[in-house]
Design a protein around this motif. Sequence first.
Motif, PDB file in Angstrom:
ATOM      1  N   MET A  63       0.822  -1.207   0.000  1.00 27.07           N
ATOM      2  CA  MET A  63       0.000   0.000   0.000  1.00 27.07           C
ATOM      3  C   MET A  63       0.853   1.253   0.000  1.00 27.07           C
ATOM      4  N   LEU A  64       1.977   1.223   0.747  1.00 19.63           N
ATOM      5  CA  LEU A  64       2.867   2.376   0.742  1.00 19.63           C
ATOM      6  C   LEU A  64       3.453   2.622  -0.642  1.00 19.63           C
ATOM      7  N   ALA A  65       3.771   1.532  -1.344  1.00 23.90           N
ATOM      8  CA  ALA A  65       4.304   1.686  -2.697  1.00 23.90           C
ATOM      9  C   ALA A  65       3.272   2.325  -3.610  1.00 23.90           C
ATOM     10  N   PHE A  66       2.022   1.896  -3.517  1.00 24.77           N
ATOM     11  CA  PHE A  66       0.962   2.493  -4.336  1.00 24.77           C
ATOM     12  C   PHE A  66       0.746   3.962  -3.971  1.00 24.77           C
ATOM     13  N   ILE A  67       0.847   4.278  -2.685  1.00 22.01           N
ATOM     14  CA  ILE A  67       0.589   5.651  -2.236  1.00 22.01           C
ATOM     15  C   ILE A  67       1.724   6.590  -2.631  1.00 22.01           C
ATOM     16  N   LEU A  68       2.955   6.121  -2.484  1.00 19.26           N
ATOM     17  CA  LEU A  68       4.109   6.989  -2.695  1.00 19.26           C
ATOM     18  C   LEU A  68       4.523   7.107  -4.152  1.00 19.26           C
ATOM     19  N   ARG A  69       4.123   6.168  -5.003  1.00 18.70           N
ATOM     20  CA  ARG A  69       4.513   6.179  -6.411  1.00 18.70           C
ATOM     21  C   ARG A  69       3.276   6.423  -7.269  1.00 18.70           C
ATOM     22  N   SER A  70       3.164   7.623  -7.789  1.00 18.17           N
ATOM     23  CA  SER A  70       1.951   7.989  -8.534  1.00 18.17           C
ATOM     24  C   SER A  70       1.789   7.156  -9.803  1.00 18.17           C
ATOM     25  N   HIS A  71       2.898   6.736 -10.424  1.00 13.26           N
ATOM     26  CA  HIS A  71       2.776   5.969 -11.669  1.00 13.26           C
ATOM     27  C   HIS A  71       2.203   4.578 -11.420  1.00 13.26           C
ATOM     28  N   LEU A  72       2.186   4.127 -10.159  1.00 22.79           N
ATOM     29  CA  LEU A  72       1.587   2.835  -9.839  1.00 22.79           C
ATOM     30  C   LEU A  72       0.071   2.924  -9.654  1.00 22.79           C
ATOM     31  N   ARG A  73      -0.431   4.129  -9.440  1.00 21.32           N
ATOM     32  CA  ARG A  73      -1.874   4.291  -9.202  1.00 21.32           C
ATOM     33  C   ARG A  73      -2.612   4.398 -10.533  1.00 21.32           C
ATOM     34  N   THR A  74      -2.613   3.314 -11.285  1.00 19.78           N
ATOM     35  CA  THR A  74      -3.296   3.262 -12.568  1.00 19.78           C
ATOM     36  C   THR A  74      -4.742   2.795 -12.367  1.00 19.78           C
ATOM     37  N   SER A  75      -5.509   2.832 -13.433  1.00 19.80           N
ATOM     38  CA  SER A  75      -6.923   2.458 -13.313  1.00 19.80           C
ATOM     39  C   SER A  75      -7.086   0.993 -12.923  1.00 19.80           C
ATOM     40  N   PHE A  76      -6.272   0.106 -13.488  1.00 20.57           N
ATOM     41  CA  PHE A  76      -6.371  -1.305 -13.103  1.00 20.57           C
ATOM     42  C   PHE A  76      -5.830  -1.527 -11.700  1.00 20.57           C
ATOM     43  N   ASN A  77      -4.751  -0.853 -11.351  1.00 24.53           N
ATOM     44  CA  ASN A  77      -4.165  -1.037 -10.031  1.00 24.53           C
ATOM     45  C   ASN A  77      -5.061  -0.526  -8.909  1.00 24.53           C
ATOM     46  N   ILE A  78      -6.074   0.272  -9.246  1.00 23.19           N
ATOM     47  CA  ILE A  78      -7.057   0.676  -8.235  1.00 23.19           C
ATOM     48  C   ILE A  78      -7.707  -0.562  -7.618  1.00 23.19           C
ATOM     49  N   TYR A  79      -7.976  -1.575  -8.435  1.00 17.52           N
ATOM     50  CA  TYR A  79      -8.575  -2.812  -7.921  1.00 17.52           C
ATOM     51  C   TYR A  79      -7.608  -3.548  -7.003  1.00 17.52           C
ATOM     52  N   LEU A  80      -6.315  -3.502  -7.321  1.00 17.78           N
ATOM     53  CA  LEU A  80      -5.318  -4.136  -6.463  1.00 17.78           C
ATOM     54  C   LEU A  80      -5.192  -3.386  -5.146  1.00 17.78           C
ATOM     55  N   MET A  81      -5.272  -2.063  -5.200  1.00 18.48           N
ATOM     56  CA  MET A  81      -5.251  -1.270  -3.973  1.00 18.48           C
ATOM     57  C   MET A  81      -6.482  -1.563  -3.120  1.00 18.48           C
ATOM     58  N   ASN A  82      -7.618  -1.736  -3.763  1.00 19.27           N
ATOM     59  CA  ASN A  82      -8.845  -2.081  -3.055  1.00 19.27           C
ATOM     60  C   ASN A  82      -8.701  -3.423  -2.346  1.00 19.27           C
ATOM     61  N   LEU A  83      -8.131  -4.407  -3.048  1.00 16.12           N
ATOM     62  CA  LEU A  83      -7.933  -5.723  -2.458  1.00 16.12           C
ATOM     63  C   LEU A  83      -6.906  -5.680  -1.336  1.00 16.12           C
ATOM     64  N   ALA A  84      -5.814  -4.931  -1.534  1.00 13.23           N
ATOM     65  CA  ALA A  84      -4.796  -4.826  -0.490  1.00 13.23           C
ATOM     66  C   ALA A  84      -5.355  -4.161   0.762  1.00 13.23           C
ATOM     67  N   THR A  85      -6.200  -3.148   0.582  1.00 11.66           N
ATOM     68  CA  THR A  85      -6.823  -2.479   1.721  1.00 11.66           C
ATOM     69  C   THR A  85      -7.753  -3.427   2.474  1.00 11.66           C
ATOM     70  N   ALA A  86      -8.550  -4.196   1.730  1.00 15.18           N
ATOM     71  CA  ALA A  86      -9.452  -5.160   2.361  1.00 15.18           C
ATOM     72  C   ALA A  86      -8.671  -6.216   3.133  1.00 15.18           C
ATOM     73  N   ASN A  87      -7.588  -6.709   2.559  1.00 18.61           N
ATOM     74  CA  ASN A  87      -6.756  -7.688   3.247  1.00 18.61           C
ATOM     75  C   ASN A  87      -6.151  -7.111   4.527  1.00 18.61           C
TER      76      ASN A  87
END
Length: 313
Positions: free
Chosen positions: A1-25
Amino acid sequence: MLAFILRSHLRTSFNIYLMNLATANFLYALIQNPPDVINHLYNGWFLGSFYCSVLIFGLYIFEAGIRNCHILISLNRIWAVFWPHSYRTYHKKRVACLLCLAGWVEVQFIILPGYILDAMYYRSTAIGASCGLNAMAQWEWSVAIQFTVYNMGLYLMWISYPIIWYKRRQRQRNQIVPSRQPAQSSQGTGARSVRSVRTNQDATDNDTVDDEEETAKTTRSGNQSGPLAKKTSSKAFTILTVLTISVTVCWTPILCYYTITLWMPVNNPILLEVGTVLFALQSVLDPVLFIIALPDLRDTFRGAFRAALRLGR
Protein backbone atom coordinates in the motif's frame (compact mmCIF):
# COMPACT_ATOMS: atom_id res chain seq x y z
CA MET A 1 0.00 0.00 0.00
CA LEU A 2 2.87 2.38 0.74
CA ALA A 3 4.30 1.69 -2.70
CA PHE A 4 0.96 2.49 -4.34
CA ILE A 5 0.59 5.65 -2.24
CA LEU A 6 4.11 6.99 -2.70
CA ARG A 7 4.51 6.18 -6.41
CA SER A 8 1.95 7.99 -8.53
CA HIS A 9 2.78 5.97 -11.67
CA LEU A 10 1.59 2.84 -9.84
CA ARG A 11 -1.87 4.29 -9.20
CA THR A 12 -3.30 3.26 -12.57
CA SER A 13 -6.92 2.46 -13.31
CA PHE A 14 -6.37 -1.30 -13.10
CA ASN A 15 -4.16 -1.04 -10.03
CA ILE A 16 -7.06 0.68 -8.23
CA TYR A 17 -8.58 -2.81 -7.92
CA LEU A 18 -5.32 -4.14 -6.46
CA MET A 19 -5.25 -1.27 -3.97
CA ASN A 20 -8.84 -2.08 -3.05
CA LEU A 21 -7.93 -5.72 -2.46
CA ALA A 22 -4.80 -4.83 -0.49
CA THR A 23 -6.82 -2.48 1.72
CA ALA A 24 -9.45 -5.16 2.36
CA ASN A 25 -6.76 -7.69 3.25
CA PHE A 26 -5.10 -5.22 5.61
CA LEU A 27 -8.35 -4.39 7.41
CA TYR A 28 -9.23 -8.09 7.64
CA ALA A 29 -5.84 -8.89 9.19
CA LEU A 30 -6.00 -5.90 11.53
CA ILE A 31 -9.61 -6.09 12.74
CA GLN A 32 -10.71 -9.69 12.31
CA ASN A 33 -7.66 -11.93 12.66
CA PRO A 34 -6.57 -11.09 16.27
CA PRO A 35 -9.95 -11.79 17.95
CA ASP A 36 -10.47 -14.76 15.65
CA VAL A 37 -7.23 -16.31 16.91
CA ILE A 38 -8.41 -15.78 20.50
CA ASN A 39 -11.79 -17.31 19.68
CA HIS A 40 -10.10 -20.43 18.30
CA LEU A 41 -7.55 -20.79 21.13
CA TYR A 42 -10.05 -20.71 24.01
CA ASN A 43 -13.37 -22.44 24.57
CA GLY A 44 -15.18 -19.38 25.86
CA TRP A 45 -15.33 -15.77 24.74
CA PHE A 46 -14.19 -13.35 27.45
CA LEU A 47 -13.61 -10.06 25.56
CA GLY A 48 -17.17 -8.76 25.85
CA SER A 49 -20.12 -8.36 23.52
CA PHE A 50 -18.78 -5.28 21.74
CA TYR A 51 -15.56 -6.95 20.64
CA CYS A 52 -17.58 -10.02 19.67
CA SER A 53 -19.59 -7.77 17.36
CA VAL A 54 -16.31 -6.48 15.91
CA LEU A 55 -15.16 -10.05 15.26
CA ILE A 56 -18.40 -11.07 13.55
CA PHE A 57 -18.46 -7.85 11.51
CA GLY A 58 -14.95 -8.52 10.25
CA LEU A 59 -15.69 -12.18 9.66
CA TYR A 60 -18.74 -11.52 7.49
CA ILE A 61 -18.19 -8.07 5.99
CA PHE A 62 -14.48 -8.19 5.21
CA GLU A 63 -14.54 -11.77 3.96
CA ALA A 64 -17.36 -10.83 1.59
CA GLY A 65 -15.55 -7.63 0.62
CA ILE A 66 -12.37 -9.54 -0.22
CA ARG A 67 -14.34 -11.86 -2.46
CA ASN A 68 -15.94 -8.85 -4.17
CA CYS A 69 -12.48 -7.41 -4.80
CA HIS A 70 -11.50 -10.57 -6.66
CA ILE A 71 -14.76 -10.54 -8.60
CA LEU A 72 -14.11 -6.97 -9.74
CA ILE A 73 -10.70 -7.94 -11.08
CA SER A 74 -12.27 -10.76 -13.12
CA LEU A 75 -15.07 -8.53 -14.41
CA ASN A 76 -12.50 -5.88 -15.34
CA ARG A 77 -10.62 -8.38 -17.48
CA ILE A 78 -13.84 -9.51 -19.16
CA TRP A 79 -14.63 -5.90 -20.04
CA ALA A 80 -11.11 -5.34 -21.40
CA VAL A 81 -11.10 -8.52 -23.49
CA PHE A 82 -14.59 -8.46 -25.00
CA TRP A 83 -15.09 -4.70 -25.38
CA PRO A 84 -11.59 -3.20 -25.74
CA HIS A 85 -12.76 0.03 -27.38
CA SER A 86 -15.29 0.69 -24.62
CA TYR A 87 -12.67 -0.21 -22.01
CA ARG A 88 -10.09 2.21 -23.42
CA THR A 89 -12.70 4.94 -23.70
CA TYR A 90 -14.57 4.71 -20.42
CA HIS A 91 -12.44 2.82 -17.91
CA LYS A 92 -10.66 5.56 -15.98
CA LYS A 93 -9.51 5.81 -12.38
CA ARG A 94 -12.78 7.42 -11.34
CA VAL A 95 -14.79 4.54 -12.80
CA ALA A 96 -12.57 2.01 -11.02
CA CYS A 97 -13.02 3.82 -7.69
CA LEU A 98 -16.79 3.96 -8.12
CA LEU A 99 -16.97 0.24 -8.93
CA CYS A 100 -14.91 -0.61 -5.85
CA LEU A 101 -17.15 1.59 -3.69
CA ALA A 102 -20.25 -0.01 -5.18
CA GLY A 103 -18.89 -3.44 -4.27
CA TRP A 104 -18.57 -2.47 -0.61
CA VAL A 105 -22.04 -0.90 -0.58
CA GLU A 106 -23.48 -4.11 -2.01
CA VAL A 107 -21.83 -6.19 0.71
CA GLN A 108 -23.18 -3.94 3.45
CA PHE A 109 -26.68 -3.97 1.95
CA ILE A 110 -26.84 -7.78 1.81
CA ILE A 111 -25.17 -8.72 5.10
CA LEU A 112 -26.00 -5.95 7.58
CA PRO A 113 -29.72 -6.86 8.02
CA GLY A 114 -28.88 -10.36 9.23
CA TYR A 115 -25.96 -9.09 11.28
CA ILE A 116 -28.16 -6.53 13.08
CA LEU A 117 -30.93 -9.06 13.76
CA ASP A 118 -28.38 -11.50 15.18
CA ALA A 119 -26.97 -8.85 17.53
CA MET A 120 -30.44 -7.86 18.71
CA TYR A 121 -32.23 -11.23 19.06
CA TYR A 122 -30.28 -14.38 18.23
CA ARG A 123 -26.72 -14.11 19.55
CA SER A 124 -25.83 -16.41 22.44
CA THR A 125 -24.95 -14.57 25.66
CA ALA A 126 -24.37 -17.66 27.82
CA ILE A 127 -21.23 -17.69 29.94
CA GLY A 128 -18.49 -19.66 28.23
CA ALA A 129 -20.14 -19.51 24.81
CA SER A 130 -17.87 -18.80 21.86
CA CYS A 131 -18.32 -15.69 19.73
CA GLY A 132 -20.17 -16.34 16.49
CA LEU A 133 -23.22 -15.49 14.45
CA ASN A 134 -26.19 -17.80 15.08
CA ALA A 135 -26.62 -18.97 11.49
CA MET A 136 -29.31 -21.57 12.29
CA ALA A 137 -31.62 -18.90 13.74
CA GLN A 138 -31.61 -17.21 10.32
CA TRP A 139 -31.12 -20.30 8.18
CA GLU A 140 -32.68 -18.97 4.95
CA TRP A 141 -30.59 -15.79 5.12
CA SER A 142 -27.45 -17.80 5.88
CA VAL A 143 -28.00 -20.06 2.87
CA ALA A 144 -28.67 -17.07 0.62
CA ILE A 145 -25.51 -15.17 1.54
CA GLN A 146 -23.40 -18.33 1.49
CA PHE A 147 -24.16 -18.93 -2.18
CA THR A 148 -24.75 -15.39 -3.48
CA VAL A 149 -21.90 -13.68 -1.62
CA TYR A 150 -19.24 -16.11 -0.43
CA ASN A 151 -19.36 -19.06 -2.83
CA MET A 152 -20.21 -16.84 -5.79
CA GLY A 153 -16.79 -15.20 -5.74
CA LEU A 154 -15.05 -18.50 -6.40
CA TYR A 155 -17.67 -19.63 -8.93
CA LEU A 156 -17.33 -16.45 -10.98
CA MET A 157 -13.54 -16.67 -11.02
CA TRP A 158 -13.69 -20.29 -12.19
CA ILE A 159 -16.18 -19.41 -14.94
CA SER A 160 -14.56 -16.19 -16.12
CA TYR A 161 -10.95 -17.34 -16.26
CA PRO A 162 -11.26 -19.87 -19.13
CA ILE A 163 -13.48 -17.41 -21.04
CA ILE A 164 -10.89 -14.64 -20.69
CA TRP A 165 -8.06 -17.03 -21.62
CA TYR A 166 -9.89 -18.23 -24.74
CA LYS A 167 -10.75 -14.68 -25.89
CA ARG A 168 -7.16 -13.50 -25.42
CA ARG A 169 -5.82 -16.47 -27.34
CA GLN A 170 -8.31 -15.87 -30.15
CA ARG A 171 -7.29 -12.21 -30.47
CA GLN A 172 -3.60 -13.09 -30.39
CA ARG A 173 -4.17 -15.45 -33.31
CA ASN A 174 -6.03 -12.74 -35.22
CA GLN A 175 -3.12 -10.40 -34.63
CA ILE A 176 -0.83 -12.63 -36.69
CA VAL A 177 -3.07 -12.44 -39.78
CA PRO A 178 -1.89 -9.01 -41.09
CA SER A 179 1.77 -10.09 -41.01
CA ARG A 180 1.02 -12.92 -43.47
CA GLN A 181 -0.11 -10.51 -46.18
CA PRO A 182 2.33 -10.09 -49.12
CA ALA A 183 4.46 -6.94 -49.05
CA GLN A 184 3.31 -4.07 -51.27
CA SER A 185 5.72 -2.41 -53.64
CA SER A 186 4.03 0.98 -53.49
CA GLN A 187 5.27 3.24 -50.71
CA GLY A 188 1.80 4.64 -50.03
CA THR A 189 0.28 1.17 -49.92
CA GLY A 190 3.08 0.05 -47.62
CA ALA A 191 2.37 2.91 -45.22
CA ARG A 192 -1.30 1.96 -45.14
CA SER A 193 -0.28 -1.64 -44.43
CA VAL A 194 1.89 -0.56 -41.50
CA ARG A 195 -0.94 1.52 -40.09
CA SER A 196 -3.24 -1.48 -40.44
CA VAL A 197 -0.86 -3.73 -38.54
CA ARG A 198 -0.46 -1.14 -35.79
CA THR A 199 -4.21 -0.71 -35.48
CA ASN A 200 -4.76 -4.43 -35.08
CA GLN A 201 -1.90 -4.65 -32.63
CA ASP A 202 -3.32 -1.79 -30.58
CA ALA A 203 -6.65 -3.58 -30.32
CA THR A 204 -4.99 -6.80 -29.16
CA ASP A 205 -2.59 -5.17 -26.72
CA ASN A 206 -5.33 -3.17 -25.05
CA ASP A 207 -7.49 -6.24 -24.53
CA THR A 208 -5.54 -6.89 -21.35
CA VAL A 209 -3.67 -3.67 -20.86
CA ASP A 210 -3.14 -2.57 -17.28
CA ASP A 211 -4.06 1.08 -17.63
CA GLU A 212 -4.88 3.80 -20.08
CA GLU A 213 -1.73 5.74 -19.16
CA GLU A 214 0.59 3.01 -20.45
CA THR A 215 -1.49 2.69 -23.61
CA ALA A 216 -1.28 6.40 -24.31
CA LYS A 217 2.45 6.46 -23.55
CA THR A 218 3.13 3.61 -25.97
CA THR A 219 0.99 5.18 -28.68
CA ARG A 220 2.65 8.60 -28.35
CA SER A 221 6.15 7.13 -28.53
CA GLY A 222 5.27 5.07 -31.59
CA ASN A 223 7.11 2.09 -30.14
CA GLN A 224 4.79 -0.84 -30.68
CA SER A 225 7.42 -3.56 -30.59
CA GLY A 226 6.00 -7.01 -30.16
CA PRO A 227 7.80 -8.24 -27.01
CA LEU A 228 7.36 -4.94 -25.14
CA ALA A 229 3.68 -4.62 -25.98
CA LYS A 230 3.07 -8.25 -25.15
CA LYS A 231 4.87 -7.88 -21.82
CA THR A 232 2.86 -4.77 -20.94
CA SER A 233 -0.48 -6.28 -21.93
CA SER A 234 0.01 -9.57 -20.12
CA LYS A 235 0.58 -8.24 -16.60
CA ALA A 236 -3.10 -7.96 -15.70
CA PHE A 237 -3.78 -11.47 -17.02
CA THR A 238 -0.80 -12.78 -15.05
CA ILE A 239 -2.26 -11.27 -11.88
CA LEU A 240 -5.63 -12.81 -12.66
CA THR A 241 -3.97 -16.20 -13.17
CA VAL A 242 -2.04 -16.26 -9.91
CA LEU A 243 -5.01 -14.90 -7.94
CA THR A 244 -7.33 -17.56 -9.38
CA ILE A 245 -4.92 -20.32 -8.37
CA SER A 246 -4.33 -18.90 -4.89
CA VAL A 247 -8.00 -18.36 -4.05
CA THR A 248 -8.86 -21.85 -5.28
CA VAL A 249 -6.34 -23.33 -2.84
CA CYS A 250 -7.07 -20.96 0.07
CA TRP A 251 -10.85 -20.59 -0.19
CA THR A 252 -12.15 -24.03 -1.16
CA PRO A 253 -11.75 -25.80 2.25
CA ILE A 254 -13.49 -23.13 4.35
CA LEU A 255 -16.26 -22.61 1.77
CA CYS A 256 -16.94 -26.34 1.67
CA TYR A 257 -16.99 -26.50 5.46
CA TYR A 258 -19.47 -23.65 5.95
CA THR A 259 -21.68 -24.82 3.08
CA ILE A 260 -21.94 -28.36 4.44
CA THR A 261 -22.63 -27.21 8.00
CA LEU A 262 -25.77 -25.43 6.82
CA TRP A 263 -27.40 -28.83 6.24
CA MET A 264 -25.56 -31.18 8.59
CA PRO A 265 -23.34 -30.80 11.65
CA VAL A 266 -19.66 -31.35 10.94
CA ASN A 267 -17.66 -32.28 14.02
CA ASN A 268 -14.25 -31.89 12.42
CA PRO A 269 -12.22 -29.14 14.12
CA ILE A 270 -9.14 -29.97 12.03
CA LEU A 271 -10.97 -29.13 8.79
CA LEU A 272 -12.20 -25.86 10.33
CA GLU A 273 -8.71 -24.90 11.51
CA VAL A 274 -7.08 -25.75 8.18
CA GLY A 275 -9.72 -23.76 6.29
CA THR A 276 -9.39 -20.79 8.65
CA VAL A 277 -5.59 -20.74 8.39
CA LEU A 278 -5.65 -21.03 4.59
CA PHE A 279 -8.13 -18.19 4.23
CA ALA A 280 -6.10 -15.98 6.58
CA LEU A 281 -2.99 -16.89 4.59
CA GLN A 282 -4.63 -15.40 1.49
CA SER A 283 -4.28 -11.95 3.04
CA VAL A 284 -0.52 -12.49 3.13
CA LEU A 285 -0.28 -14.09 -0.31
CA ASP A 286 -2.06 -11.34 -2.26
CA PRO A 287 0.59 -8.60 -1.79
CA VAL A 288 3.37 -11.12 -2.45
CA LEU A 289 1.68 -12.11 -5.70
CA PHE A 290 1.32 -8.44 -6.67
CA ILE A 291 5.05 -7.90 -6.20
CA ILE A 292 5.88 -11.00 -8.24
CA ALA A 293 3.50 -10.20 -11.10
CA LEU A 294 4.01 -6.42 -11.41
CA PRO A 295 7.55 -5.40 -12.49
CA ASP A 296 7.04 -1.73 -11.52
CA LEU A 297 5.83 -2.66 -8.05
CA ARG A 298 8.65 -5.17 -7.70
CA ASP A 299 11.27 -2.55 -8.62
CA THR A 300 9.75 -0.08 -6.13
CA PHE A 301 9.71 -2.67 -3.39
CA ARG A 302 13.28 -3.73 -4.15
CA GLY A 303 14.47 -0.10 -4.07
CA ALA A 304 12.75 0.52 -0.75
CA PHE A 305 14.24 -2.66 0.71
CA ARG A 306 17.76 -1.66 -0.36
CA ALA A 307 17.27 1.82 1.07
CA ALA A 308 16.18 0.32 4.37
CA LEU A 309 19.26 -1.90 4.43
CA ARG A 310 21.54 1.07 3.78
CA LEU A 311 19.78 3.04 6.49
CA GLY A 312 20.21 0.16 8.91
CA ARG A 313 23.92 0.05 8.26
